[in-house]
Design a protein around this motif. Structure first.
Motif, PDB file in Angstrom:
ATOM      1  N   GLY A  17       6.099   4.839   0.516  1.00 22.66           N
ATOM      2  CA  GLY A  17       5.729   3.651   1.632  1.00 22.66           C
ATOM      3  C   GLY A  17       6.673   3.377   2.510  1.00 22.66           C
ATOM      4  O   GLY A  17       7.982   4.037   2.463  1.00 22.66           O
ATOM      5  N   ALA A  27       0.886  -1.138   0.066  1.00 24.57           N
ATOM      6  CA  ALA A  27      -0.051   0.133  -0.040  1.00 24.57           C
ATOM      7  C   ALA A  27       0.785   1.211  -0.134  1.00 24.57           C
ATOM      8  O   ALA A  27       1.949   1.174   0.670  1.00 24.57           O
ATOM      9  CB  ALA A  27      -0.858  -0.042   1.219  1.00 24.57           C
ATOM     10  N   GLU A  82       4.698  11.097   6.006  1.00 25.43           N
ATOM     11  CA  GLU A  82       5.546  12.019   5.625  1.00 25.43           C
ATOM     12  C   GLU A  82       4.831  13.129   6.079  1.00 25.43           C
ATOM     13  O   GLU A  82       3.441  13.525   5.852  1.00 25.43           O
ATOM     14  CB  GLU A  82       5.679  11.814   4.142  1.00 25.43           C
ATOM     15  CG  GLU A  82       6.319  10.766   3.802  1.00 25.43           C
ATOM     16  CD  GLU A  82       5.523   9.370   3.680  1.00 25.43           C
ATOM     17  OE1 GLU A  82       4.214   9.611   3.471  1.00 25.43           O
ATOM     18  OE2 GLU A  82       5.913   8.500   4.041  1.00 25.43           O
ATOM     19  N   ASN A  87      -4.060   6.195  -0.807  1.00 26.09           N
ATOM     20  CA  ASN A  87      -4.305   7.578  -0.531  1.00 26.09           C
ATOM     21  C   ASN A  87      -3.106   8.581  -1.128  1.00 26.09           C
ATOM     22  O   ASN A  87      -2.483   8.324  -1.640  1.00 26.09           O
ATOM     23  CB  ASN A  87      -4.111   7.592   1.124  1.00 26.09           C
ATOM     24  CG  ASN A  87      -2.616   7.422   1.522  1.00 26.09           C
ATOM     25  OD1 ASN A  87      -2.256   6.151   1.239  1.00 26.09           O
ATOM     26  ND2 ASN A  87      -1.721   8.297   1.790  1.00 26.09           N
ATOM     27  N   GLY A 145       1.147   5.794  -0.770  1.00 32.96           N
ATOM     28  CA  GLY A 145       0.517   7.201  -0.918  1.00 32.96           C
ATOM     29  C   GLY A 145       1.178   7.727  -2.258  1.00 32.96           C
ATOM     30  O   GLY A 145       2.094   7.472  -2.634  1.00 32.96           O
ATOM     31  N   LEU A 199      -3.872  11.610   7.171  1.00 30.22           N
ATOM     32  CA  LEU A 199      -3.661  10.482   6.859  1.00 30.22           C
ATOM     33  C   LEU A 199      -3.961   9.229   7.791  1.00 30.22           C
ATOM     34  O   LEU A 199      -3.727   9.683   9.034  1.00 30.22           O
ATOM     35  CB  LEU A 199      -2.190  10.074   6.240  1.00 30.22           C
ATOM     36  CG  LEU A 199      -1.880  10.508   4.679  1.00 30.22           C
ATOM     37  CD1 LEU A 199      -2.170  12.074   4.343  1.00 30.22           C
ATOM     38  CD2 LEU A 199      -0.461  10.313   4.373  1.00 30.22           C
TER      39      LEU A 199
END
Ligand code: HPA
Length: 276
Positions: A211, A114, A194, A236, A116, A246
């Motif tokens: 990630g 997964a 982040e 996301n 971002g 997030l």
């Protein structure tokens, strides 16, 4: 005991639990994507805690077991859940399970995660073929003395994400009408997400997704000479893009939403790798 002996001990323990089973492809299933292995035929599930030397994950959504079985008639092995450096494991421990899969004799390792989305064209739910990575974790799984029985001191990383496997993956997606993005995956150590400034920095550096995993396993596989294909599920928008906080909840929710498309793609891709 040296790493080399540990790997062979763990591989032997796995073979003892699944006699005569020689997986041709290994896959590491990332956050929220573990359910894919539930669809294997002739399944043998081995909880990590029952395997010698195997590190067991502490993250919700990471089941923590090895699943051997058949997919499209081909023997495969999946890791449902992985461990991360931010959990307190050593680099060697983080890479250990991937090394075990390589020791079992797989022809290719498929890594999933997964991530971002940093690329502004990406949307949550997109799947991205990893073309390359940026190791910004601050560490490397190969730090320390090298064991030449496992691989060279200075492994080549210029085609770490195998171009033939990438082409095959794109072909599978096209046949099934699944849209695939392509891009560079950056790893940061985590576990905090982040900052918006870090995401702007990563975009400037050429990252499309971010990630906290995958790169260690890819380096270990490259070390052992096993070709890799990588897929990120963009769960996301990265920090500062979507103007909302997030959360692991959103990551899990998006991964769950795309799981059927993801499974359709992998059900096509894995047996095809095995047959090549
Ligand atoms: N950042 C880091 N790791 C992630 C993200 C993210 O936005 N999404 C899923 N894993």
């Amino acid at each position: 005991m040296e790493l080399y002996e540990q790997l062979h001990e763990t591989a032997a323990a796995i073979r003892a639990r699944a006699p005569g089973f020689n997986p041709k492809v290994g896959i590491i299933l990332g956050s929220g994507l573990g359910g894919f292995a539930d669809g294997f035929e002739e399944k043998v599930s081995l909880p990590y805690r029952e395997l010698p030397h195997f590190p067991a994950s502490t993250v919700p959504g990471h089941a923590g077991r090895l699943v051997l079985g058949k997919l499209g008639g081909e023997p495969v092995v999946a890791m449902q859940g992985r461990v991360h450096y931010y959990e307190g494991f050593t680099p060697a421990q983080v890479a250990f399970p991937a090394r075990v899969l390589c020791t079992l004799g797989i022809k290719a390792l498929v890594v999933t995660n997964a991530a971002g989305g940093i690329n502004l064209e990406f949307a949550p739910g997109d799947l991205m073929v990893i073309t390359d990575h940026l190791n910004l974790s601050g560490w490397n799984v190969l730090t320390g003395p090298n064991d030449d029985r496992l691989g060279p001191r200075f492994p080549d990383m210029s085609a770490a994400y195998n171009p033939q496997l990438r082409a095959l993956l794109l072909e599978c997606a096209q046949r099934r009408n699944i849209a695939l993005r392509q891009g560079v995956y950056a790893i940061l150590s985590g576990p905090s997400y982040e900052t918006p400034a870090e995401i702007r920095m990563l975009r400037t550096l050429g990252a499309d997704a971010v990630g906290m995993s995958t790169v260690p396993e890819v380096i270990a596989a490259a070390h052992m000479g096993v070709p890799v294909a990588g897929i990120s599920c963009i769960t996301n928008l990265a920090a500062g893009i979507g103007h909302k906080p997030l959360s692991h909840g959103e990551v899990a929710e998006t991964a769950n939403r795309v799981k059927d498309v993801f499974a359709a793609l992998l059900s096509d891709f894995l047996p095809r790798i095995a047959k090549v």
